[in-house]
Design a protein around this motif. Structure first.
Motif, mmCIF file in Angstrom:
data_model
loop_
_atom_site.group_PDB
_atom_site.id
_atom_site.type_symbol
_atom_site.label_atom_id
_atom_site.label_comp_id
_atom_site.label_asym_id
_atom_site.label_seq_id
_atom_site.Cartn_x
_atom_site.Cartn_y
_atom_site.Cartn_z
ATOM 1 N N THR A 81 11.791 2.603 -10.142
ATOM 2 C CA THR A 81 10.472 2.366 -9.549
ATOM 3 C C THR A 81 9.555 1.805 -10.655
ATOM 4 O O THR A 81 9.830 1.946 -11.852
ATOM 5 N N PHE A 108 12.357 -0.529 -6.981
ATOM 6 C CA PHE A 108 12.445 0.009 -5.620
ATOM 7 C C PHE A 108 11.318 1.014 -5.432
ATOM 8 O O PHE A 108 10.639 1.376 -6.413
ATOM 9 N N ARG A 109 11.110 1.429 -4.196
ATOM 10 C CA ARG A 109 10.095 2.451 -3.922
ATOM 11 C C ARG A 109 10.728 3.607 -3.179
ATOM 12 O O ARG A 109 11.563 3.385 -2.290
ATOM 13 N N GLY A 111 11.458 6.150 -0.486
ATOM 14 C CA GLY A 111 11.232 6.038 0.952
ATOM 15 C C GLY A 111 11.653 4.695 1.527
ATOM 16 O O GLY A 111 11.613 4.495 2.735
ATOM 17 N N HIS A 112 12.045 3.758 0.651
ATOM 18 C CA HIS A 112 12.470 2.431 1.111
ATOM 19 C C HIS A 112 13.897 2.175 0.644
ATOM 20 O O HIS A 112 14.134 2.034 -0.560
ATOM 21 N N SER A 113 14.833 2.116 1.592
ATOM 22 C CA SER A 113 16.214 1.904 1.157
ATOM 23 C C SER A 113 16.467 0.435 0.851
ATOM 24 O O SER A 113 15.736 -0.453 1.296
ATOM 25 N N PHE A 114 17.484 0.197 0.054
ATOM 26 C CA PHE A 114 17.848 -1.172 -0.335
ATOM 27 C C PHE A 114 19.361 -1.228 -0.517
ATOM 28 O O PHE A 114 20.038 -0.189 -0.551
ATOM 29 N N THR A 120 24.363 1.041 0.392
ATOM 30 C CA THR A 120 22.949 1.241 0.732
ATOM 31 C C THR A 120 22.419 2.422 -0.068
ATOM 32 O O THR A 120 23.003 3.507 -0.063
ATOM 33 N N ASN A 122 19.321 4.960 -0.737
ATOM 34 C CA ASN A 122 18.109 5.508 -0.125
ATOM 35 C C ASN A 122 17.430 6.446 -1.131
ATOM 36 O O ASN A 122 17.865 7.574 -1.327
ATOM 37 N N CYS A 134 13.108 10.401 -8.474
ATOM 38 C CA CYS A 134 13.775 10.183 -7.183
ATOM 39 C C CYS A 134 15.145 10.843 -7.135
ATOM 40 O O CYS A 134 15.872 10.869 -8.127
#
Ligand SMILES: [Zn+2]
Ligand SMILES: [Zn+2]
Length: 269
Positions: A81, A108-109, A111-114, A120, A122, A134
């Motif tokens: 992040t 990344f943030r 709560g936002h998966s990528f 994937t 999360n 995280c």
């Protein structure tokens, strides 16, 4: 090919885990040196050339110390992040004494998966004394694995993310009595025991007894304190707690991640 998780190192002297699918692999945290990471990957039969990214949970040295050198050497991006990156830069200097930089990085943030290849990721917020810590769940080929260490307690939101996991790597940091009576200065004891410190054996046992859905085929106890815990004590406490739900926890493997050598790869799917 199955989805694999290989813990290369776990504990306050460095954390690093490989998560791999048939399309590639990622490192979760890079808290041991580049050289040691590559050595342990080789020992665990994990190919560094398959690595697509390094994903960082938070900026503490035991999770990020090897990331920069590894990223440069293998030419892979580091995902973290923005707040974690800023936190890392504040405490890391380059050769000229300026705040260090990561050439290859992605943000990344929580709560936002990528996605990284077919994996994937999360990320979700955990309570710990870092800038933006995280935990993660990873999904590939229909398999879900949860990874949470470095957290003072287990909030509902985290428990929710850990539902229906096929594999689980979770902190069992200390025995509260050993910590209380142990050699740490009082300030450090307070920090570890606080709501933004580390998860105790008994806090984990309480989760296993009351909230855990028993879905994982393997559970790995991680980030054990070398001063304030014994592997056998952590194992027995977890085993006893899981025993309250024998119907939910029959064919599962319970193992302990180690600081100085990789754990046997765990395969799913
Ligand atoms: Zn840590
Ligand atoms: Zn930490």
């Amino acid at each position: 090919m199955a989805v694999r998780m290989t813990v290369l190192a776990s504990g306050s002297r460095g954390n690093c885990t490989v998560f791999s699918s048939s399309c590639g692999s990622i490192l979760v945290d890079a808290g041991i040196s580049c050289r040691e990471t590559l050595k342990r990957m080789k020992a665990a039969d994990e190919d560094p050339l398959k690595l697509k990214a390094i994903v960082i949970s938070h900026e503490h040295g035991d999770h990020v110390a090897g990331a920069q050198v590894l990223s440069n050497k293998l030419k892979v991006p580091v995902y973290m992040t923005e707040a974690t990156y800023d936190g890392w830069r504040k405490s890391t200097r380059d050769a000229e004494g300026k705040p260090a930089k990561l050439e290859r990085r992605e943000h990344f943030r929580a709560g936002h998966s990528f996605s990284i290849g077919d994996i994937t990721v999360n990320p979700f917020t955990i309570p710990h004394d870092a800038a933006d810590p995280c935990g993660f769940t990873f999904k590939a080929e229909g398999v879900k694995i949860g990874v949470v260490t470095d957290l003072g307690y287990l909030p509902y939101s985290v428990k929710d993310h850990l539902r229906r996991c096929d594999g689980l790597l979770i902190e069992s940091n200390h025995d509260v009595e050993m910590l209380r009576n142990g050699p740490y200065p009082w300030m450090v004891k307070q920090r570890v025991m606080s709501r933004v410190g580390h998860l105790s054996n008994s806090a984990l046992a309480e989760f296993f007894q009351s909230d855990y859905d028993g879905s994982a085929a393997f559970v790995v106890l991680a980030h054990l304190s070398e001063e304030n815990n014994y592997p056998e004590l952590a194992r027995q406490t977890a085993y006893k707690a899981l025993g309250f739900k024998p119907n939910l926890f029959q064919a599962s493997v319970l193992s302990i991640a180690q600081q100085d050598k990789p754990l046997q790869p765990l395969c799913l799917g």
